[in-house]
Scaffold this motif. Structure first.
Motif, PDB file in Angstrom:
ATOM      1  N   PRO A  30      10.931  -9.128   5.022  1.00 51.82           N
ATOM      2  CA  PRO A  30      11.856  -8.365   4.141  1.00 51.82           C
ATOM      3  C   PRO A  30      12.363  -7.443   4.805  1.00 51.82           C
ATOM      4  CG  PRO A  30       9.599  -7.972   3.435  1.00 51.82           C
ATOM      5  CD  PRO A  30       9.475  -8.901   4.781  1.00 51.82           C
ATOM      6  N   LEU A  31      13.807  -7.286   4.862  1.00 51.20           N
ATOM      7  CA  LEU A  31      14.432  -6.139   5.397  1.00 51.20           C
ATOM      8  C   LEU A  31      15.730  -5.921   4.430  1.00 51.20           C
ATOM      9  CD1 LEU A  31      14.818  -4.226   7.490  1.00 51.20           C
ATOM     10  CD2 LEU A  31      16.450  -5.906   8.753  1.00 51.20           C
TER      11      LEU A  31
ATOM     12  N   ALA B 143      17.498   1.512   5.965  1.00 55.68           N
ATOM     13  CA  ALA B 143      17.037   0.295   5.828  1.00 55.68           C
ATOM     14  C   ALA B 143      15.360   0.348   5.557  1.00 55.68           C
ATOM     15  CB  ALA B 143      17.379  -0.826   7.124  1.00 55.68           C
ATOM     16  N   TYR B 144      14.791  -0.629   4.770  1.00 58.28           N
ATOM     17  CA  TYR B 144      13.292  -0.655   4.710  1.00 58.28           C
ATOM     18  C   TYR B 144      12.854  -1.903   4.635  1.00 58.28           C
ATOM     19  CZ  TYR B 144      13.744  -1.385  -0.440  1.00 58.28           C
ATOM     20  OH  TYR B 144      14.113  -1.925  -1.668  1.00 58.28           O
ATOM     21  N   THR B 145      11.463  -1.959   4.704  1.00 61.36           N
ATOM     22  CA  THR B 145      10.592  -3.266   4.802  1.00 61.36           C
ATOM     23  C   THR B 145       9.459  -2.625   4.215  1.00 61.36           C
ATOM     24  OG1 THR B 145       9.582  -4.986   6.164  1.00 61.36           O
ATOM     25  CG2 THR B 145       9.352  -2.928   7.199  1.00 61.36           C
ATOM     26  N   PHE B 146       8.756  -3.772   3.670  1.00 62.09           N
ATOM     27  CA  PHE B 146       7.380  -3.609   3.150  1.00 62.09           C
ATOM     28  C   PHE B 146       6.392  -4.559   3.264  1.00 62.09           C
ATOM     29  CE2 PHE B 146      10.166  -5.820   0.145  1.00 62.09           C
ATOM     30  CZ  PHE B 146       9.243  -6.815  -0.412  1.00 62.09           C
ATOM     31  N   ARG B 147       5.297  -4.321   2.862  1.00 61.77           N
ATOM     32  CA  ARG B 147       4.041  -5.534   2.748  1.00 61.77           C
ATOM     33  C   ARG B 147       3.235  -5.046   1.384  1.00 61.77           C
ATOM     34  NH1 ARG B 147       1.474  -6.450   8.694  1.00 61.77           N
ATOM     35  NH2 ARG B 147       3.428  -7.299   9.927  1.00 61.77           N
ATOM     36  N   THR B 148       2.849  -5.953   0.734  1.00 63.72           N
ATOM     37  CA  THR B 148       1.649  -5.489  -0.254  1.00 63.72           C
ATOM     38  C   THR B 148       0.356  -5.293   0.455  1.00 63.72           C
ATOM     39  OG1 THR B 148       1.177  -7.907  -0.485  1.00 63.72           O
ATOM     40  CG2 THR B 148       2.919  -6.787  -2.082  1.00 63.72           C
ATOM     41  N   TYR B 149      -0.344  -4.421  -0.127  1.00 63.49           N
ATOM     42  CA  TYR B 149      -1.466  -4.081   0.302  1.00 63.49           C
ATOM     43  C   TYR B 149      -2.634  -5.296   0.475  1.00 63.49           C
ATOM     44  CZ  TYR B 149      -1.099   0.866   0.773  1.00 63.49           C
ATOM     45  OH  TYR B 149      -0.166   2.169   1.165  1.00 63.49           O
ATOM     46  N   ASP B 150      -2.577  -6.258  -0.013  1.00 60.34           N
ATOM     47  CA  ASP B 150      -3.316  -7.381   0.202  1.00 60.34           C
ATOM     48  C   ASP B 150      -3.026  -8.225   1.402  1.00 60.34           C
ATOM     49  OD1 ASP B 150      -1.202  -8.203  -0.942  1.00 60.34           O
ATOM     50  OD2 ASP B 150      -2.217  -9.883  -2.106  1.00 60.34           O
ATOM     51  N   GLU B 151      -1.767  -7.925   1.875  1.00 56.75           N
ATOM     52  CA  GLU B 151      -1.339  -8.638   3.233  1.00 56.75           C
ATOM     53  C   GLU B 151      -1.403  -7.698   4.559  1.00 56.75           C
ATOM     54  OE1 GLU B 151       2.707 -10.848   1.730  1.00 56.75           O
ATOM     55  OE2 GLU B 151       2.915  -8.601   2.040  1.00 56.75           O
TER      56      GLU B 151
ATOM     57  N   PRO C 238      13.829  -0.216  10.495  1.00 59.42           N
ATOM     58  CA  PRO C 238      12.462   0.408  10.629  1.00 59.42           C
ATOM     59  C   PRO C 238      11.311  -0.108  11.384  1.00 59.42           C
ATOM     60  CG  PRO C 238      12.965  -1.033   8.607  1.00 59.42           C
ATOM     61  CD  PRO C 238      14.199  -0.902   9.398  1.00 59.42           C
ATOM     62  N   PRO C 239      10.670   0.447  11.909  1.00 60.49           N
ATOM     63  CA  PRO C 239       9.477  -0.174  12.925  1.00 60.49           C
ATOM     64  C   PRO C 239       8.661  -1.197  12.063  1.00 60.49           C
ATOM     65  CG  PRO C 239       9.150   2.184  12.447  1.00 60.49           C
ATOM     66  CD  PRO C 239      10.094   1.947  11.992  1.00 60.49           C
ATOM     67  N   ALA C 240       8.020  -2.189  12.781  1.00 63.15           N
ATOM     68  CA  ALA C 240       7.214  -3.086  12.115  1.00 63.15           C
ATOM     69  C   ALA C 240       5.850  -2.224  12.265  1.00 63.15           C
ATOM     70  CB  ALA C 240       7.195  -4.590  12.701  1.00 63.15           C
ATOM     71  N   ASP C 241       5.486  -1.328  11.754  1.00 59.51           N
ATOM     72  CA  ASP C 241       4.322  -0.422  11.835  1.00 59.51           C
ATOM     73  C   ASP C 241       3.872   0.236  10.700  1.00 59.51           C
ATOM     74  OD1 ASP C 241       2.234   1.180  12.403  1.00 59.51           O
ATOM     75  OD2 ASP C 241       3.597   2.651  13.882  1.00 59.51           O
ATOM     76  N   PHE C 242       2.793  -0.427  10.014  1.00 56.52           N
ATOM     77  CA  PHE C 242       2.462   0.028   8.895  1.00 56.52           C
ATOM     78  C   PHE C 242       1.095   0.901   8.970  1.00 56.52           C
ATOM     79  CE2 PHE C 242       4.914  -3.690   8.032  1.00 56.52           C
ATOM     80  CZ  PHE C 242       5.662  -3.332   6.909  1.00 56.52           C
ATOM     81  N   SER C 243       1.091   1.486  10.259  1.00 61.93           N
ATOM     82  CA  SER C 243      -0.327   2.327  10.406  1.00 61.93           C
ATOM     83  C   SER C 243      -0.200   3.635   9.509  1.00 61.93           C
ATOM     84  CB  SER C 243      -0.252   2.825  11.916  1.00 61.93           C
ATOM     85  OG  SER C 243       0.961   3.689  12.370  1.00 61.93           O
TER      86      SER C 243
ATOM     87  N   CYS D 279       3.341  -1.145   0.567  1.00 60.33           N
ATOM     88  CA  CYS D 279       3.708   0.087   1.451  1.00 60.33           C
ATOM     89  C   CYS D 279       5.118  -0.223   1.976  1.00 60.33           C
ATOM     90  CB  CYS D 279       2.568  -0.077   2.726  1.00 60.33           C
ATOM     91  SG  CYS D 279       3.014   1.254   3.705  1.00 60.33           S
ATOM     92  N   GLU D 280       5.796   0.699   1.760  1.00 63.86           N
ATOM     93  CA  GLU D 280       7.327   0.547   2.240  1.00 63.86           C
ATOM     94  C   GLU D 280       7.502   1.626   3.699  1.00 63.86           C
ATOM     95  OE1 GLU D 280      10.223   1.364  -0.798  1.00 63.86           O
ATOM     96  OE2 GLU D 280       9.437  -0.232  -1.803  1.00 63.86           O
ATOM     97  N   VAL D 281       8.110   1.000   4.706  1.00 65.91           N
ATOM     98  CA  VAL D 281       8.545   1.681   5.677  1.00 65.91           C
ATOM     99  C   VAL D 281      10.162   1.877   5.998  1.00 65.91           C
ATOM    100  CG1 VAL D 281       8.282   2.183   8.304  1.00 65.91           C
ATOM    101  CG2 VAL D 281       6.355   1.200   6.879  1.00 65.91           C
ATOM    102  N   HIS D 282      10.522   3.131   5.839  1.00 63.16           N
ATOM    103  CA  HIS D 282      12.115   2.863   5.792  1.00 63.16           C
ATOM    104  C   HIS D 282      12.654   4.041   6.964  1.00 63.16           C
ATOM    105  CE1 HIS D 282      12.988   6.470   3.159  1.00 63.16           C
ATOM    106  NE2 HIS D 282      13.926   6.388   3.943  1.00 63.16           N
ATOM    107  N   SER D 283      13.629   3.405   7.785  1.00 67.17           N
ATOM    108  CA  SER D 283      14.339   4.528   8.431  1.00 67.17           C
ATOM    109  C   SER D 283      15.817   4.566   8.266  1.00 67.17           C
ATOM    110  CB  SER D 283      14.360   3.671   9.769  1.00 67.17           C
ATOM    111  OG  SER D 283      13.038   3.657  10.451  1.00 67.17           O
ATOM    112  N   ALA D 284      16.092   6.154   8.398  1.00 66.37           N
ATOM    113  CA  ALA D 284      17.381   6.390   8.060  1.00 66.37           C
ATOM    114  C   ALA D 284      18.151   7.058   9.022  1.00 66.37           C
ATOM    115  CB  ALA D 284      17.356   7.370   6.693  1.00 66.37           C
ATOM    116  N   ALA D 285      19.534   6.854   8.912  1.00 66.24           N
ATOM    117  CA  ALA D 285      20.543   7.486   9.950  1.00 66.24           C
ATOM    118  C   ALA D 285      20.936   8.463   8.956  1.00 66.24           C
ATOM    119  CB  ALA D 285      21.406   6.620  10.496  1.00 66.24           C
ATOM    120  N   PRO D 286      20.583   9.939   8.793  1.00 69.58           N
ATOM    121  CA  PRO D 286      21.367  10.715   7.759  1.00 69.58           C
ATOM    122  C   PRO D 286      22.524  11.540   8.789  1.00 69.58           C
ATOM    123  CG  PRO D 286      18.848  11.181   8.087  1.00 69.58           C
ATOM    124  CD  PRO D 286      19.234  10.454   9.080  1.00 69.58           C
TER     125      PRO D 286
END
Length: 274
Positions: free
Chosen positions: A217-218, A262-270, A71-76, A92-99
């Motif tokens: 986190p990944l 695969a997914y990554t995440f950050r809490t909103y306070d981060e 997943p891109p390191a982009d939380f926009s 906030c979770e960002v995930h990328s998939a290869a379906p």
């Protein structure tokens, strides 16, 4: 969607335009003729919820995992939180998939999908989710509109499929709705699988989640659904019937979505203040 406007002044005839019109008519005639004669599987080949994976139903084998796109390191695309939500407890979770998708008589490996959503406890303690965004691209369908290898892979007869968010998601249970836009020179913009109602997926885990790293986190996971129903395509103009025969739609069974992600995440306070 896209609109075209008639010119105010009638243009002078152009030889290339006449040749293109003739090619369109020839391609349409070829598709209509071939689609009725070809079996639905004649050209089988291998573009807004966090999902889960599973053990296949009796008689089916879970597809082997493939490398999940990072997943891109982009939380926009992180959405705004509900009123009263605690930013430290929402992520906030960002995930990328290869379906990989088998739907009707066609199998394709879709271009990577990236989805963003938020989840955490609501003020009353119940679990909450907020949708963010989905991004993907169109994937060429081998054989194009005709289903004949090479013949439909270029020019006016080419065909591509792009998944789009269908308006429903539940990342706690692995439920996700998608529509599939069919793209090609001979198809109107409104050509869709799932026009009236989206295709509903109930993804089941095919193995445990794997923590690849903790900083950042990944997490990787795999999932699949072989129970969904694929409706007929609609809004495809005069080629609608021939296109559905080509794709083997509608299809009540025999469909499969396998979903390595695969997914990554950050809490909103981060997250940076917006």
């Amino acid at each position: 969607m896209q609109k075209t406007t008639a010119p105010h002044v009638r243009p002078r005839p152009r030889p290339w335009l006449a040749r293109r019109a003739a090619a369109v008519l020839a391609g349409t005639a070829a598709l209509v003729g071939l689609a009725g004669a070809l079996p639905a599987d004649a050209a089988q080949t291998t573009q807004t919820t966090q999902t889960t994976q599973t053990v296949p139903a009796v008689g089916r084998t879970a597809p082997g995992p493939t490398a999940a796109p990072r997943p891109p390191a982009d939380f926009s695309d992180c959405p705004s939180l509900p009123a009263g939500a605690d930013p430290a407890r929402w992520s906030c979770e960002v995930h990328s998939a290869a379906p990989r998708l088998t739907m009707g008589g066609v199998t394709v490996t879709l271009a990577p999908i990236t989805m963003t959503h938020a989840e955490g406890p609501l003020p009353d303690g119940s679990p909450g989710q907020v949708w963010g965004a989905m991004h993907s691209a169109a994937t060429p369908v081998p054989g194009g509109l005709t289903g004949i290898p090479q013949a439909g892979d270029a020019g006016l007869l080419r065909l591509a499929i792009r998944p789009e968010y269908g308006g429903r998601s539940d990342f706690y249970t692995g439920r996700l709705s998608l529509r599939f836009r069919l793209v090609g020179p001979l198809l109107p913009h409104g050509c869709l699988i799932g026009t009236d109602a989206p295709v509903d997926f109930a993804l089941k885990r095919s193995g445990p989640s794997v923590w690849v790293s903790t900083q950042p986190p990944l997490i990787e996971f795999s999932a699949y659904d072989d129970t969904f129903t694929a409706p007929a395509a609609k809004g495809c103009g005069p080629l609608t019937g021939a296109l559905n025969r080509r794709l083997g739609l509608p299809a009540a069974s025999g469909n499969l979505m396998s979903y390595d992600a695969a997914y990554t995440f950050r809490t909103y306070d981060e997250l940076p203040t917006r």
